[in-house]
Scaffold this motif. Structure first.
Motif, PDB file in Angstrom:
ATOM      1  N   SER A 265       0.827  -1.208   0.000  1.00 40.57           N
ATOM      2  CA  SER A 265       0.000   0.000   0.000  1.00 40.57           C
ATOM      3  C   SER A 265       0.858   1.252   0.000  1.00 40.57           C
ATOM      4  N   ARG A 266       1.960   1.244   0.804  1.00 43.16           N
ATOM      5  CA  ARG A 266       2.835   2.416   0.840  1.00 43.16           C
ATOM      6  C   ARG A 266       3.483   2.650  -0.516  1.00 43.16           C
ATOM      7  N   ILE A 267       3.939   1.564  -1.143  1.00 46.48           N
ATOM      8  CA  ILE A 267       4.585   1.706  -2.450  1.00 46.48           C
ATOM      9  C   ILE A 267       3.582   2.221  -3.479  1.00 46.48           C
ATOM     10  N   THR A 268       2.323   1.686  -3.434  1.00 39.70           N
ATOM     11  CA  THR A 268       1.287   2.135  -4.358  1.00 39.70           C
ATOM     12  C   THR A 268       1.007   3.624  -4.173  1.00 39.70           C
ATOM     13  N   GLU A 269       0.913   4.048  -2.917  1.00 44.89           N
ATOM     14  CA  GLU A 269       0.669   5.463  -2.635  1.00 44.89           C
ATOM     15  C   GLU A 269       1.799   6.337  -3.163  1.00 44.89           C
ATOM     16  N   MET A 270       3.062   5.856  -2.998  1.00 42.38           N
ATOM     17  CA  MET A 270       4.196   6.639  -3.483  1.00 42.38           C
ATOM     18  C   MET A 270       4.182   6.741  -5.001  1.00 42.38           C
ATOM     19  N   VAL A 271       3.818   5.645  -5.677  1.00 38.88           N
ATOM     20  CA  VAL A 271       3.751   5.667  -7.145  1.00 38.88           C
ATOM     21  C   VAL A 271       2.662   6.621  -7.596  1.00 38.88           C
ATOM     22  N   GLU A 272       1.492   6.537  -6.941  1.00 43.09           N
ATOM     23  CA  GLU A 272       0.395   7.435  -7.298  1.00 43.09           C
ATOM     24  C   GLU A 272       0.776   8.888  -7.045  1.00 43.09           C
ATOM     25  N   SER A 273       1.488   9.124  -5.932  1.00 44.46           N
ATOM     26  CA  SER A 273       1.921  10.483  -5.622  1.00 44.46           C
ATOM     27  C   SER A 273       2.887  11.013  -6.680  1.00 44.46           C
ATOM     28  N   LYS A 274       3.822  10.135  -7.110  1.00 45.26           N
ATOM     29  CA  LYS A 274       4.771  10.549  -8.146  1.00 45.26           C
ATOM     30  C   LYS A 274       4.056  10.846  -9.457  1.00 45.26           C
ATOM     31  N   LEU A 275       3.064  10.003  -9.806  1.00 40.26           N
ATOM     32  CA  LEU A 275       2.300  10.243 -11.027  1.00 40.26           C
ATOM     33  C   LEU A 275       1.524  11.552 -10.944  1.00 40.26           C
ATOM     34  N   GLU A 276       0.947  11.811  -9.758  1.00 38.61           N
ATOM     35  CA  GLU A 276       0.207  13.052  -9.568  1.00 38.61           C
ATOM     36  C   GLU A 276       1.132  14.264  -9.699  1.00 38.61           C
ATOM     37  N   LYS A 278       3.895  14.372 -11.386  1.00 41.89           N
ATOM     38  CA  LYS A 278       4.279  14.479 -12.794  1.00 41.89           C
ATOM     39  C   LYS A 278       3.176  15.124 -13.615  1.00 41.89           C
ATOM     40  N   MET A 279       1.896  14.741 -13.348  1.00 42.84           N
ATOM     41  CA  MET A 279       0.770  15.330 -14.063  1.00 42.84           C
ATOM     42  C   MET A 279       0.677  16.826 -13.781  1.00 42.84           C
ATOM     43  N   GLN A 280       0.900  17.193 -12.511  1.00 37.80           N
ATOM     44  CA  GLN A 280       0.848  18.614 -12.155  1.00 37.80           C
ATOM     45  C   GLN A 280       1.946  19.397 -12.858  1.00 37.80           C
ATOM     46  N   ARG A 281       3.160  18.778 -12.944  1.00 39.12           N
ATOM     47  CA  ARG A 281       4.255  19.453 -13.646  1.00 39.12           C
ATOM     48  C   ARG A 281       3.938  19.605 -15.129  1.00 39.12           C
ATOM     49  N   LEU A 282       3.321  18.561 -15.712  1.00 39.28           N
ATOM     50  CA  LEU A 282       2.968  18.633 -17.132  1.00 39.28           C
ATOM     51  C   LEU A 282       1.909  19.705 -17.384  1.00 39.28           C
ATOM     52  N   GLU A 283       0.893  19.751 -16.503  1.00 37.31           N
ATOM     53  CA  GLU A 283      -0.144  20.770 -16.653  1.00 37.31           C
ATOM     54  C   GLU A 283       0.444  22.172 -16.506  1.00 37.31           C
ATOM     55  N   LYS A 284       1.344  22.324 -15.545  1.00 36.70           N
ATOM     56  CA  LYS A 284       1.984  23.620 -15.351  1.00 36.70           C
ATOM     57  C   LYS A 284       2.806  24.010 -16.573  1.00 36.70           C
ATOM     58  N   GLN A 285       3.511  23.006 -17.117  1.00 34.94           N
ATOM     59  CA  GLN A 285       4.334  23.269 -18.298  1.00 34.94           C
ATOM     60  C   GLN A 285       3.461  23.629 -19.498  1.00 34.94           C
ATOM     61  N   LEU A 286       2.312  22.936 -19.630  1.00 30.40           N
ATOM     62  CA  LEU A 286       1.388  23.255 -20.725  1.00 30.40           C
ATOM     63  C   LEU A 286       0.857  24.671 -20.605  1.00 30.40           C
ATOM     64  N   LYS A 287       0.496  25.073 -19.389  1.00 31.33           N
ATOM     65  CA  LYS A 287       0.010  26.435 -19.168  1.00 31.33           C
ATOM     66  C   LYS A 287       1.087  27.456 -19.525  1.00 31.33           C
ATOM     67  N   MET A 288       2.321  27.152 -19.095  1.00 32.40           N
ATOM     68  CA  MET A 288       3.421  28.070 -19.395  1.00 32.40           C
ATOM     69  C   MET A 288       3.665  28.138 -20.898  1.00 32.40           C
ATOM     70  N   ASP A 289       3.610  26.958 -21.568  1.00 30.82           N
ATOM     71  CA  ASP A 289       3.808  26.941 -23.020  1.00 30.82           C
ATOM     72  C   ASP A 289       2.694  27.699 -23.722  1.00 30.82           C
ATOM     73  N   ARG A 290       1.433  27.523 -23.240  1.00 30.02           N
ATOM     74  CA  ARG A 290       0.295  28.232 -23.846  1.00 30.02           C
ATOM     75  C   ARG A 290       0.434  29.743 -23.663  1.00 30.02           C
ATOM     76  N   ALA A 291       0.825  30.139 -22.441  1.00 25.43           N
ATOM     77  CA  ALA A 291       0.996  31.568 -22.179  1.00 25.43           C
ATOM     78  C   ALA A 291       2.120  32.148 -23.038  1.00 25.43           C
ATOM     79  N   ALA A 292       3.214  31.351 -23.174  1.00 22.71           N
ATOM     80  CA  ALA A 292       4.328  31.821 -23.998  1.00 22.71           C
ATOM     81  C   ALA A 292       3.915  31.933 -25.467  1.00 22.71           C
TER      82      ALA A 292
END
Length: 322
Positions: A265-276, A278-292
Motif C-alpha cells: 500500500s505504501r509503495i502504491t501510494e508513493m507511485v500514485e503520488s509521483k504520477l500526480e 508528474k501530471m501537475q508538472r505537465l499541466e503547469k508546463q502546458l500552461k506556461m507553453d500556452r501563455a508563452a
C-alpha cells in the motif's frame, strides 16, 4: 578507531564473545560481497546480475585473530518487492532460526552507486515491523562502493552532505547516523582490516548502548522451541506443543501478511503520488507553453502592425520627396 576486546568509555568487550550480524538490503547493493569482506573469504555467492544471486538466508562463521567468533547471516527476499508473502515469511523464519542466540547488529547495506529511494525506505520500515520497532537500535548502515568515492576523491561525509535525499536522511537518523564505508573490491589487506575494525567498533558500540544484550523478541523465544528448528525439550506434551506451534505460525503469518499488504500500500501510494506530481508538472508546463505562445502571437501582431506603420511612413516620405 578501536576494535574488539577493548574498553570503550569504561565498557569492557569480551574478546571471545560471539557476535551475530545480519545483512539486509536490496539486490545489487553488495550484501554478499560485504559478507565476504567481513568473513574474509568468498563464501557468499556474489556476481553482477540483473536479479538477486542469493536465493535463501545463508549463515557463515569466522574466527577473528583475537579469537572472537562472528556469525554472519545473508538475507535475500526480505527486501524483494516482487517476492510472494510466503517467500518473505519463510526467509524471516529461517533468519530467526539462524540467529538463534539473538542479533548483535543489523547491517543495512546500501550502495553509493544507487540513489536511495522511498521504496527502499518502505522496505526498511517493513523489516522493522517484521522484527519489531526496537530493531532500529541495532542497525548500522554500511555503504558499499568505497572505490568509486576514492576514485573521485570524495569522502563519505562529502557524499552524504551533497544533495542527500530526504528518505536517506530519515533512515540514517533512525540508525542514529551509524555509518561505515566498505570497499569490497580492494585487494589491500591493510585497508580490508581497517574497514572491518571500523565496523566492529560500531557493532560493539551498539552492543554497549543496548546493555550488552543482543536483540531478541517474543518471536525468537517462541520459535526456538519449534519442532522443526530444534529437538523437543523437557516433558512438554507433543500435542499441546504442536497446537501452540500452529497457533504461533498462524499469528506470524497474519502479522507478516498485514505487513506485506501495508508495504504494498505504501509503495502504491508513493507511485500514485509521483504520477500526480508528474501530471501537475505537465499541466503547469502546458500552461506556461500556452501563455508563452499567446505572448509570442501578440508580439508578432504588434511587430507586424509596427512594420506596416513604418512602411506607410516610408511611402509617404518617398511620395513627398518625389
Amino acid at each position: 578507531m578501536g576494535g574488539c576486546g577493548t574498553s570503550i568509555d569504561g565498557w569492557e568487550f569480551d574478546k571471545t564473545e560471539a557476535r551475530t550480524l545480519v545483512l539486509i538490503g536490496c539486490a545489487g547493493d553488495g550484501k554478499s560481497s560485504t559478507g565476504n569482506s567481513i568473513v574474509g573469504r568468498n563464501v557468499f555467492r556474489s556476481m553482477p546480475h540483473s536479479a538477486g544471486v542469493t536465493s535463501t538466508c545463508e549463515h557463515q562463521r569466522t574466527n577473528l585473530p583475537n579469537d572472537q567468533i562472528l556469525h554472519v547471516i545473508d538475507t535475500p527476499g526480505l527486501f524483494d518487492f516482487s517476492a510472494a508473502p510466503e517467500v518473505v515469511r519463510n526467509e524471516f523464519l529461517r533468519c530467526v532460526d539462524l540467529a538463534e542466540d539473538g542479533i548483535h547488529a543489523v547491517l543495512l547495506v546500501l550502495s553509493v552507486r544507487n540513489r536511495f529511494s522511498k521504496e527502499q525506505q518502505a522496505a526498511v520500515q517493513s523489516f522493522q515491523e517484521f522484527f519489531g520497532g526496537k530493531i532500529s537500535d541495532y542497525m548500522i548502515v554500511v555503504f558499499t562502493g568505497g572505490d568509486d568515492l576514492e576514485d573521485h576523491d570524495v569522502t563519505l561525509d562529502d557524499y552524504l552532505g551533497s544533495d542527500c535525499p530526504e528518505p536517506l536522511k530519515e533512515t540514517l537518523a533512525m540508525c542514529e547516523n551509524r555509518v561505515v564505508l566498505f570497499d569490497n573490491k580492494t585487494q589491500n589487506q591493510i585497508k580490508r582490516a581497517e574497514q572491518l575494525r571500523e565496523l566492529l567498533f560500531e557493532v560493539n558500540l551498539v552492543v554497549e548502548e543496548n546493555d550488552g544484550k543482543p536483540y531478541t523478541n517474543n518471536l525468537f523465544k517462541k520459535f526456538k522451541v519449534l519442532p522443526y528448528l530444534q529437538k523437543e525439550r523437557g516433558t512438554m506434551n507433543f500435542h499441546d506443543q504442536k497446537a501452540n506451534v500452529e497457533q504461533d505460525i498462524k499469528e506470524l503469518k497474519d502479522q507478516m501478511q498485514r505487513s506485506h499488504e501495508e508495504q504494498f500500500s505504501r509503495i502504491t501510494e508513493m507511485v500514485e503520488s509521483k504520477l500526480e506530481e508528474k501530471m501537475q508538472r505537465l499541466e503547469k508546463q502546458l500552461k506556461m507553453d500556452r501563455a508563452a505562445r499567446v505572448a509570442a502571437e501578440q508580439k508578432a501582431k504588434k511587430d507586424q502592425k509596427k512594420s506596416k506603420n513604418e512602411n506607410r511612413k516610408l511611402n509617404d516620405l518617398l511620395e513627398s520627396s518625389m
